[in-house]
Design a protein around this motif. Structure first.
Motif, PDB file in Angstrom:
ATOM      1  N   PRO A 124       0.806  -1.228   0.000  1.00 46.50           N
ATOM      2  CA  PRO A 124       0.000   0.000   0.000  1.00 46.50           C
ATOM      3  C   PRO A 124       0.834   1.272   0.000  1.00 46.50           C
ATOM      4  O   PRO A 124       0.332   2.335  -0.350  1.00 46.50           O
ATOM      5  N   ASP A 125       2.106   1.206   0.362  1.00 51.72           N
ATOM      6  CA  ASP A 125       2.947   2.400   0.404  1.00 51.72           C
ATOM      7  C   ASP A 125       3.675   2.656  -0.908  1.00 51.72           C
ATOM      8  O   ASP A 125       4.397   3.643  -1.029  1.00 51.72           O
ATOM      9  N   LEU A 126       3.505   1.795  -1.876  1.00 43.94           N
ATOM     10  CA  LEU A 126       4.192   1.953  -3.156  1.00 43.94           C
ATOM     11  C   LEU A 126       3.762   3.224  -3.864  1.00 43.94           C
ATOM     12  O   LEU A 126       4.586   3.917  -4.461  1.00 43.94           O
ATOM     13  N   SER A 127       2.498   3.571  -3.787  1.00 43.79           N
ATOM     14  CA  SER A 127       2.024   4.772  -4.473  1.00 43.79           C
ATOM     15  C   SER A 127       2.634   6.030  -3.874  1.00 43.79           C
ATOM     16  O   SER A 127       2.908   6.995  -4.590  1.00 43.79           O
ATOM     17  N   LEU A 128       2.852   6.031  -2.576  1.00 38.11           N
ATOM     18  CA  LEU A 128       3.478   7.196  -1.949  1.00 38.11           C
ATOM     19  C   LEU A 128       4.918   7.372  -2.428  1.00 38.11           C
ATOM     20  O   LEU A 128       5.391   8.498  -2.604  1.00 38.11           O
ATOM     21  N   ARG A 129       5.609   6.254  -2.648  1.00 37.60           N
ATOM     22  CA  ARG A 129       6.993   6.339  -3.118  1.00 37.60           C
ATOM     23  C   ARG A 129       7.063   6.754  -4.585  1.00 37.60           C
ATOM     24  O   ARG A 129       7.988   7.429  -5.003  1.00 37.60           O
ATOM     25  N   ARG A 130       6.101   6.339  -5.383  1.00 39.45           N
ATOM     26  CA  ARG A 130       6.130   6.655  -6.815  1.00 39.45           C
ATOM     27  C   ARG A 130       5.496   8.003  -7.147  1.00 39.45           C
ATOM     28  O   ARG A 130       5.593   8.457  -8.270  1.00 39.45           O
ATOM     29  N   ARG A 131       4.825   8.618  -6.199  1.00 39.17           N
ATOM     30  CA  ARG A 131       4.134   9.874  -6.466  1.00 39.17           C
ATOM     31  C   ARG A 131       5.112  10.978  -6.879  1.00 39.17           C
ATOM     32  O   ARG A 131       4.855  11.719  -7.834  1.00 39.17           O
ATOM     33  N   LYS A 132       6.232  11.071  -6.183  1.00 37.40           N
ATOM     34  CA  LYS A 132       7.227  12.100  -6.497  1.00 37.40           C
ATOM     35  C   LYS A 132       7.756  11.916  -7.917  1.00 37.40           C
ATOM     36  O   LYS A 132       7.894  12.882  -8.669  1.00 37.40           O
TER      37      LYS A 132
END
Length: 107
Positions: A51-59
């Motif tokens: 679930p935290d993958l999107s936070l890492r790829r957002r930047k």
């Protein structure tokens, strides 16, 4: 009415017997496919989900495509046939002096 239902059931049994030859037989095959479901439906599946993958790829997405995908939409509108620079110049000339490309508020 009863004869129509009987004919439909017989047709389904006949069709299931023709489509899949198995040791179960036409009635067992009919029950399996229409009531219980195929064995693939009942298999247990596991999915690797972070679930935290999107936070890492957002930047990375914002750097590449701009905030809310503004550059992405522009790139898609330019096409892939090698004439992107020409189309970009035409679009910028067309949009010059307009509010986001719209002339609704201008006379």
């Amino acid at each position: 009415m009863k004869s129509i239902i009987f004919l439909c059931v017989c047709g389904l049994l006949y069709r299931s017997a023709l489509s899949q030859d198995s040791a179960v037989g036409p009635i067992g095959n009919f029950i399996r496919t229409n009531l219980v479901g195929q064995p693939v439906i009942h298999d247990h599946q596991t999915w690797i989900f972070d679930p935290d993958l999107s936070l890492r790829r957002r930047k990375q997405f914002i750097e590449l495509n701009g905030d809310k995908g503004v550059y992405l939409i522009e790139r898609l509108g330019l096409g892939i046939d090698g004439r992107a620079d020409e189309r970009l110049q035409k679009q910028r000339q067309r949009d010059e002096g307009h509010l986001g490309g719209l002339n609704y508020f201008l006379p």
